[in-house]
Design a protein around this motif. Structure first.
Motif, PDB file in Angstrom:
ATOM      1  N   SER A 298       9.947 -65.212   5.058  1.00  0.00           N
ATOM      2  CA  SER A 298      10.739 -64.343   6.042  1.00  0.00           C
ATOM      3  C   SER A 298      12.071 -64.980   6.728  1.00  0.00           C
ATOM      4  N   LEU A 299      11.886 -66.295   7.063  1.00  0.00           N
ATOM      5  CA  LEU A 299      13.010 -67.159   7.342  1.00  0.00           C
ATOM      6  C   LEU A 299      14.067 -67.340   6.297  1.00  0.00           C
ATOM      7  N   SER A 300      13.736 -67.412   5.199  1.00  0.00           N
ATOM      8  CA  SER A 300      14.764 -67.795   4.070  1.00  0.00           C
ATOM      9  C   SER A 300      15.454 -66.524   3.329  1.00  0.00           C
TER      10      SER A 300
ATOM     11  N   SER B 283       4.464 -67.043   4.557  1.00  0.00           N
ATOM     12  CA  SER B 283       4.825 -65.784   4.959  1.00  0.00           C
ATOM     13  C   SER B 283       5.859 -66.066   5.924  1.00  0.00           C
ATOM     14  N   ILE B 284       5.796 -66.971   6.965  1.00  0.00           N
ATOM     15  CA  ILE B 284       6.725 -67.202   7.806  1.00  0.00           C
ATOM     16  C   ILE B 284       8.197 -67.985   7.311  1.00  0.00           C
ATOM     17  N   LEU B 285       7.771 -68.829   6.347  1.00  0.00           N
ATOM     18  CA  LEU B 285       9.025 -69.454   5.747  1.00  0.00           C
ATOM     19  C   LEU B 285       9.701 -68.476   4.892  1.00  0.00           C
TER      20      LEU B 285
ATOM     21  N   THR C   7      19.083 -65.468   4.007  1.00  0.00           N
ATOM     22  CA  THR C   7      19.763 -66.523   3.487  1.00  0.00           C
ATOM     23  C   THR C   7      20.095 -66.313   1.847  1.00  0.00           C
TER      24      THR C   7
END
Length: 150
Positions: free
Chosen positions: A28-30, A24-26, A33
């Motif tokens: 939300s960060l990508s 989930s963290i990955l 982009t």
């Protein structure tokens, strides 16, 4: 006891929750982009159409000696595909060999309906690109005027 421990394989609930949290963290960060890259990819079509119409306009100027009027441009412009990111292509501010080619865009990922990319031909025969799109999705040669009015 040893036999039962070997036959019970799998993940604990805590391990699964940790893996889901990391994914989930990955994600939300990508996500921003990915959205930006999708917008940039869609704008390539608009750039290609603009380049084609710049060439048609240059050819018209070579043949007739002046920037095409709206009616002249409507005769030479290409038909847009149905699923195109470009809503319309028009010309304005025509004067001798200068003028604008204006591409209005359809709404898409990261693009709002009726945002535009404008190519202006100056007296030195240079094409200058301006747009009201965010600078982070525009092609390198284009200047964003988004936020200048504020």
């Amino acid at each position: 006891m040893l036999l039962s421990r070997l036959t019970m394989r799998g993940f604990t609930l805590l391990e699964l929750m940790v893996v889901i949290a990391i994914i989930s963290i990955l994600a939300s960060l990508s996500a921003p982009t990915f959205t930006r890259q999708i917008s940039k990819a869609k704008l390539i079509e608009a750039q290609n159409l603009a380049t084609q119409h710049q060439s048609l306009t240059e050819e018209f100027i070579l043949l007739y000696g002046y920037f095409p009027s709206t009616s002249d441009f409507n005769l030479i412009k290409r038909t847009l595909p149905e699923d195109s990111i470009v809503k319309s292509i028009t010309v304005d501010n025509q004067s001798d060999s200068t003028g604008n080619i204006l591409l209005k865009l359809n709404s898409n990922t990261g693009i709002t309906e009726d945002q535009y990319i404008q190519y202006t031909r100056d007296a030195d025969r240079n094409w200058i690109c301006t747009s009201d799109l965010d600078a982070n999705i525009l092609p390198v040669q284009c200047k964003s005027i988004a936020g200048e009015d504020e």
